[in-house]
Design a protein around this motif. Structure first.
Motif, PDB file in Angstrom:
ATOM      1  N   MET A   1     -12.941  20.905 -46.300  1.00 23.92           N
ATOM      2  CA  MET A   1     -13.577  20.888 -47.753  1.00 23.92           C
ATOM      3  C   MET A   1     -14.988  21.579 -47.726  1.00 23.92           C
ATOM      4  SD  MET A   1     -10.329  21.543 -48.993  1.00 23.92           S
ATOM      5  CE  MET A   1     -10.767  21.345 -50.687  1.00 23.92           C
ATOM      6  N   ARG A   2     -15.682  20.736 -47.061  1.00 26.47           N
ATOM      7  CA  ARG A   2     -17.107  21.100 -46.978  1.00 26.47           C
ATOM      8  C   ARG A   2     -18.015  22.138 -46.866  1.00 26.47           C
ATOM      9  NH1 ARG A   2     -20.672  16.414 -50.165  1.00 26.47           N
ATOM     10  NH2 ARG A   2     -19.116  14.741 -50.265  1.00 26.47           N
TER      11      ARG A   2
ATOM     12  N   THR B   1     -18.026  21.344 -57.058  1.00 28.02           N
ATOM     13  CA  THR B   1     -17.018  22.564 -58.073  1.00 28.02           C
ATOM     14  C   THR B   1     -16.154  22.592 -57.223  1.00 28.02           C
ATOM     15  OG1 THR B   1     -19.250  23.231 -58.555  1.00 28.02           O
ATOM     16  CG2 THR B   1     -17.996  25.170 -58.001  1.00 28.02           C
ATOM     17  N   LEU B   2     -15.769  22.652 -55.438  1.00 22.44           N
ATOM     18  CA  LEU B   2     -14.930  22.945 -55.264  1.00 22.44           C
ATOM     19  C   LEU B   2     -13.610  22.361 -55.239  1.00 22.44           C
ATOM     20  CD1 LEU B   2     -14.111  24.171 -51.972  1.00 22.44           C
ATOM     21  CD2 LEU B   2     -13.068  22.106 -52.672  1.00 22.44           C
TER      22      LEU B   2
ATOM     23  N   THR C   1      -7.073  19.227 -53.506  1.00 19.83           N
ATOM     24  CA  THR C   1      -6.817  18.899 -52.452  1.00 19.83           C
ATOM     25  C   THR C   1      -6.776  19.948 -51.275  1.00 19.83           C
ATOM     26  OG1 THR C   1      -4.099  19.325 -52.610  1.00 19.83           O
ATOM     27  CG2 THR C   1      -4.860  17.199 -53.101  1.00 19.83           C
ATOM     28  N   LYS C   2      -6.509  20.023 -50.176  1.00 21.94           N
ATOM     29  CA  LYS C   2      -6.578  20.787 -49.252  1.00 21.94           C
ATOM     30  C   LYS C   2      -5.879  21.826 -49.456  1.00 21.94           C
ATOM     31  CE  LYS C   2      -8.203  22.404 -44.746  1.00 21.94           C
ATOM     32  NZ  LYS C   2      -8.462  21.193 -43.226  1.00 21.94           N
ATOM     33  N   GLN C   3      -4.439  21.165 -49.106  1.00 23.95           N
ATOM     34  CA  GLN C   3      -3.198  21.978 -49.666  1.00 23.95           C
ATOM     35  C   GLN C   3      -3.286  23.533 -50.662  1.00 23.95           C
ATOM     36  OE1 GLN C   3      -0.826  22.205 -47.208  1.00 23.95           O
ATOM     37  NE2 GLN C   3      -0.916  24.126 -48.421  1.00 23.95           N
TER      38      GLN C   3
ATOM     39  N   PRO D   1       5.248  20.777 -42.389  1.00 23.26           N
ATOM     40  CA  PRO D   1       3.967  22.322 -43.996  1.00 23.26           C
ATOM     41  C   PRO D   1       3.770  20.701 -45.025  1.00 23.26           C
ATOM     42  CG  PRO D   1       5.658  22.289 -43.590  1.00 23.26           C
ATOM     43  CD  PRO D   1       6.107  21.932 -42.371  1.00 23.26           C
ATOM     44  N   GLY D   2       2.742  20.725 -45.993  1.00 18.46           N
ATOM     45  CA  GLY D   2       2.136  20.804 -46.434  1.00 18.46           C
ATOM     46  C   GLY D   2       2.704  20.756 -47.557  1.00 18.46           C
ATOM     47  N   GLY D   3       2.896  21.852 -47.777  1.00 14.96           N
ATOM     48  CA  GLY D   3       2.574  22.633 -48.838  1.00 14.96           C
ATOM     49  C   GLY D   3       4.684  23.666 -49.109  1.00 14.96           C
ATOM     50  N   ALA D   4       4.529  23.138 -50.438  1.00 19.50           N
ATOM     51  CA  ALA D   4       6.242  23.031 -50.721  1.00 19.50           C
ATOM     52  C   ALA D   4       6.154  24.738 -50.838  1.00 19.50           C
ATOM     53  CB  ALA D   4       6.715  23.054 -52.245  1.00 19.50           C
TER      54      ALA D   4
END
Length: 187
Positions: A30-31, A43-44, A50-52, A109-112
């Protein structure tokens, strides 16, 4: 609605994430995304806690494109043509974005959103494959995991120099189609 400067920061973050994920996959921190977007980490994280959340937003367009390819292929009245078209177009789409392929095909997967899309699209492709088998054009021992295997193997095409990537994707897709073709039985 976001203030103009906040919207600009969000747009830059998404653009940076798309570029980095496409080129190098999901191992980007993320950085690094924040540095590339020229914003601070706070800001991010304010926009994407979260990264997801960032992955989901960054690949929204790719999910729509992938769905359109599958829906158009499944709508083809000729199941074999639809099936081969799906392979060709998905291979081309996947060579352009390593991170999307990683996120979409991940075993965990991390995302639904990715999980739902993958489940729905693979079910649609499995139905298309069944129709191509019934037509006698797709090899009878094909299972949907064979297509997933081809898509996973195609991830390596992202390492081909960009000037040769499209040609490599077409060649790879052609070889996959040949491998899936039902054998011709001589009479």
């Amino acid at each position: 609605m976001l203030r103009a400067d906040a919207q600009d920061n969000k747009d830059r973050i998404i653009a940076a994430a798309r570029a980095l994920f496409a080129e190098r996959g999901l191992d980007i921190g993320m950085r690094e995304v924040a540095r590339h977007a020229e914003v601070g980490p706070a800001t991010l994280y304010r926009r994407f806690p979260t990264k997801q959340a960032l992955i989901d937003q960054a690949f929204d367009v790719e999910l729509s494109s992938c769905r359109a390819v599958v829906e158009e292929s499944c709508a083809d009245p000729d199941p074999w043509h639809g099936f081969t078209s799906a392979i060709e177009r998905l291979t081309a789409l996947n060579t352009r974005n390593r991170g999307f392929v990683d996120a979409f095909l991940s075993a965990t997967p991390g995302g639904a959103a990715f999980e739902r899309h993958r489940r729905e699209l693979l079910a649609m492709l499995a139905e298309l494959a069944s129709r191509a088998k019934a037509q006698g054009r797709l090899r009878p021992d094909f299972v949907i995991d064979d297509l997933v295997l081809i898509l996973l193997a195609g991830r390596g095409l992202g390492s081909v120099p960009p000037a040769r990537r499209d040609a490599a994707a077409r060649r790879f897709a052609g070889l996959a189609v040949d491998a899936f073709r039902a054998p011709v039985i001589a009479s």
